[in-house]
Motif scaffolding. Structure first.
Motif, short mmCIF file in Angstrom:
data_model
loop_
_atom_site.label_atom_id
_atom_site.label_comp_id
_atom_site.label_asym_id
_atom_site.label_seq_id
_atom_site.Cartn_x
_atom_site.Cartn_y
_atom_site.Cartn_z
N SER A 49 42.26 -59.89 -61.56
CA SER A 49 41.56 -59.64 -62.54
C SER A 49 41.08 -58.06 -62.58
O SER A 49 41.07 -57.34 -61.57
N PHE A 50 41.19 -57.56 -63.92
CA PHE A 50 40.89 -56.13 -64.45
C PHE A 50 39.70 -56.00 -65.31
O PHE A 50 39.52 -56.97 -66.20
N ILE A 51 38.96 -55.05 -65.01
CA ILE A 51 38.16 -54.69 -66.22
C ILE A 51 38.52 -53.23 -66.86
O ILE A 51 38.69 -52.40 -65.95
N ILE A 52 38.71 -53.39 -67.94
CA ILE A 52 39.15 -52.00 -68.50
C ILE A 52 38.21 -51.60 -69.65
O ILE A 52 37.62 -52.41 -70.51
N TRP A 53 37.57 -50.23 -69.66
CA TRP A 53 36.32 -49.94 -70.18
C TRP A 53 36.44 -48.72 -71.23
O TRP A 53 37.14 -47.80 -70.75
N LYS A 54 35.98 -48.54 -72.39
CA LYS A 54 35.98 -47.61 -73.32
C LYS A 54 34.92 -46.38 -72.89
O LYS A 54 34.00 -46.64 -72.52
N ASN A 55 35.64 -45.28 -72.62
CA ASN A 55 34.98 -44.08 -72.36
C ASN A 55 34.48 -43.34 -73.57
O ASN A 55 34.84 -43.89 -74.73
N LYS B 3 38.07 -49.96 -64.51
CA LYS B 3 36.86 -49.87 -63.84
C LYS B 3 36.52 -50.78 -62.58
O LYS B 3 35.83 -50.59 -61.79
N TYR B 4 37.47 -52.02 -62.62
CA TYR B 4 37.45 -52.89 -61.54
C TYR B 4 38.74 -53.60 -61.58
O TYR B 4 39.54 -53.96 -62.30
N GLN B 5 39.13 -53.94 -60.43
CA GLN B 5 40.26 -54.72 -60.07
C GLN B 5 40.20 -55.56 -58.90
O GLN B 5 39.60 -55.00 -57.82
N GLY B 6 40.63 -56.78 -58.94
CA GLY B 6 40.36 -57.63 -57.90
C GLY B 6 40.20 -58.96 -58.04
O GLY B 6 40.63 -59.69 -59.09
N LYS C 194 29.54 -66.52 -53.11
CA LYS C 194 28.41 -66.05 -52.81
C LYS C 194 28.51 -64.52 -53.51
O LYS C 194 27.33 -63.67 -53.62
N ASN C 195 29.72 -64.19 -53.82
CA ASN C 195 29.63 -62.84 -54.46
C ASN C 195 30.74 -63.01 -55.90
O ASN C 195 31.77 -63.54 -55.74
N HIS C 196 30.07 -62.78 -56.97
CA HIS C 196 30.64 -62.81 -58.09
C HIS C 196 31.04 -61.50 -58.50
O HIS C 196 30.55 -60.77 -59.55
N PHE C 197 32.24 -61.05 -58.24
CA PHE C 197 32.51 -59.51 -58.03
C PHE C 197 32.84 -58.94 -59.61
O PHE C 197 32.32 -57.96 -59.99
N LEU C 198 33.62 -59.99 -60.60
CA LEU C 198 33.83 -59.51 -61.60
C LEU C 198 32.50 -59.62 -62.74
O LEU C 198 32.31 -58.71 -63.39
N ILE C 199 31.75 -60.51 -62.67
CA ILE C 199 30.56 -60.65 -63.50
C ILE C 199 29.69 -59.43 -62.96
O ILE C 199 29.10 -58.84 -63.79
N ASP C 200 29.39 -59.22 -61.58
CA ASP C 200 28.75 -58.05 -61.25
C ASP C 200 29.06 -56.78 -61.83
O ASP C 200 28.27 -55.97 -62.21
N THR D 262 29.76 -50.62 -58.52
CA THR D 262 29.62 -50.43 -57.17
C THR D 262 30.60 -50.75 -56.27
O THR D 262 30.78 -49.96 -55.23
N LEU D 263 31.39 -51.80 -56.55
CA LEU D 263 32.45 -52.29 -55.79
C LEU D 263 33.64 -52.35 -56.70
O LEU D 263 34.04 -53.34 -57.48
N PRO D 264 34.51 -51.14 -56.92
CA PRO D 264 35.54 -50.96 -58.04
C PRO D 264 36.71 -51.82 -57.62
O PRO D 264 37.70 -52.08 -58.47
#
Length: 210
Positions: A141-147, A155-158, A171-177, A189-191
């Motif tokens: 998964s990736f999050i791409i965000w408008k600057n 902004k996030y991958q993994g 225990k960890n919901h990386f994408l949602i967090d 916090t955790l890109p």
């Protein structure tokens, strides 16, 4: 002599640290250009279609991968939760259809229907989008965000979370967090996080998918 060796050791450590940090910054700030892909409903979808989008969740998935199959319901849930906040989820199949007949467009359509996949399921037949993201496997998964310049930045991958088989025990919901931090105007916090699944082999590679 010992002093000189110690000095060189410190210099090497600093250089390695700076190179690692620089790599992380560049990767995290990578811009994603608009793309257009065919959806299982036979419509062409592009990022530019979503005029009000604050950002997107892009998940590279496929028909065959056992790990990817475990996340269908979660993809629907994430999409339902965040599309109200102008964040849209797109699922992309970038597997080589020449090498893997089970990744055909027709079987993508069957998968979407059988598993009640409610998010757009797109075929990256030429694998150009996967290469733009540097995607390596499914599910990833990736999050791409408008600057402020309306550019879409990674902004996030993994991983989506840390428990594929038993989502209720994650225990960890990386994408949602990461999404919630971005919506709050914070830096993620955790890109990056470690994710696992079936490797995406690009056309011309001879290896077989696990």
């Amino acid at each position: 002599m010992k002093t000189l060796k110690c000095f060189y050791s410190i210099i090497v450590t600093i250089v390695v640290f700076l190179c690692f940090s620089f790599t992380n910054i560049i990767d995290k700030e990578k811009e994603i250009k608009n793309f257009s892909l065919k959806s299982v409903n036979n419509k062409t979808i592009s990022l530019n279609d979503y005029k009000d989008a604050k950002g997107f969740v892009i998940v590279f998935t496929c028909n065959k991968c056992p790990m990817a199959k475990l996340y269908t319901e979660r993809l629907n849930q994430i999409n339902d939760k965040f599309k109200k906040q102008q964040i849209y989820l797109l699922a992309i199949n970038s597997m080589d259809t020449v090498a893997y007949a089970e990744e055909s467009f027709k079987l993508m359509q069957k998968k979407a229907k059988k598993e009640n996949l409610s998010v757009p399921y797109l075929q990256d037949k030429k694998q150009k989008v996967a290469k733009q993201f540097n995607a390596t496997h499914t599910p990833q998964s990736f999050i791409i965000w408008k600057n402020k310049d309306d550019k879409l930045i990674i902004k996030y991958q993994g991983a989506i979370d840390d428990n594929a088989a038993e989502p209720q025990k994650a225990k960890n919901h990386f994408l949602i967090d990461a999404l919630q931090e971005l919506l709050s105007g914070k830096e993620v916090t955790l890109p990056k996080s470690e994710s696992f699944g079936c490797k995406i082999f690009f056309r011309g590679e001879k290896q077989k998918m696990n």
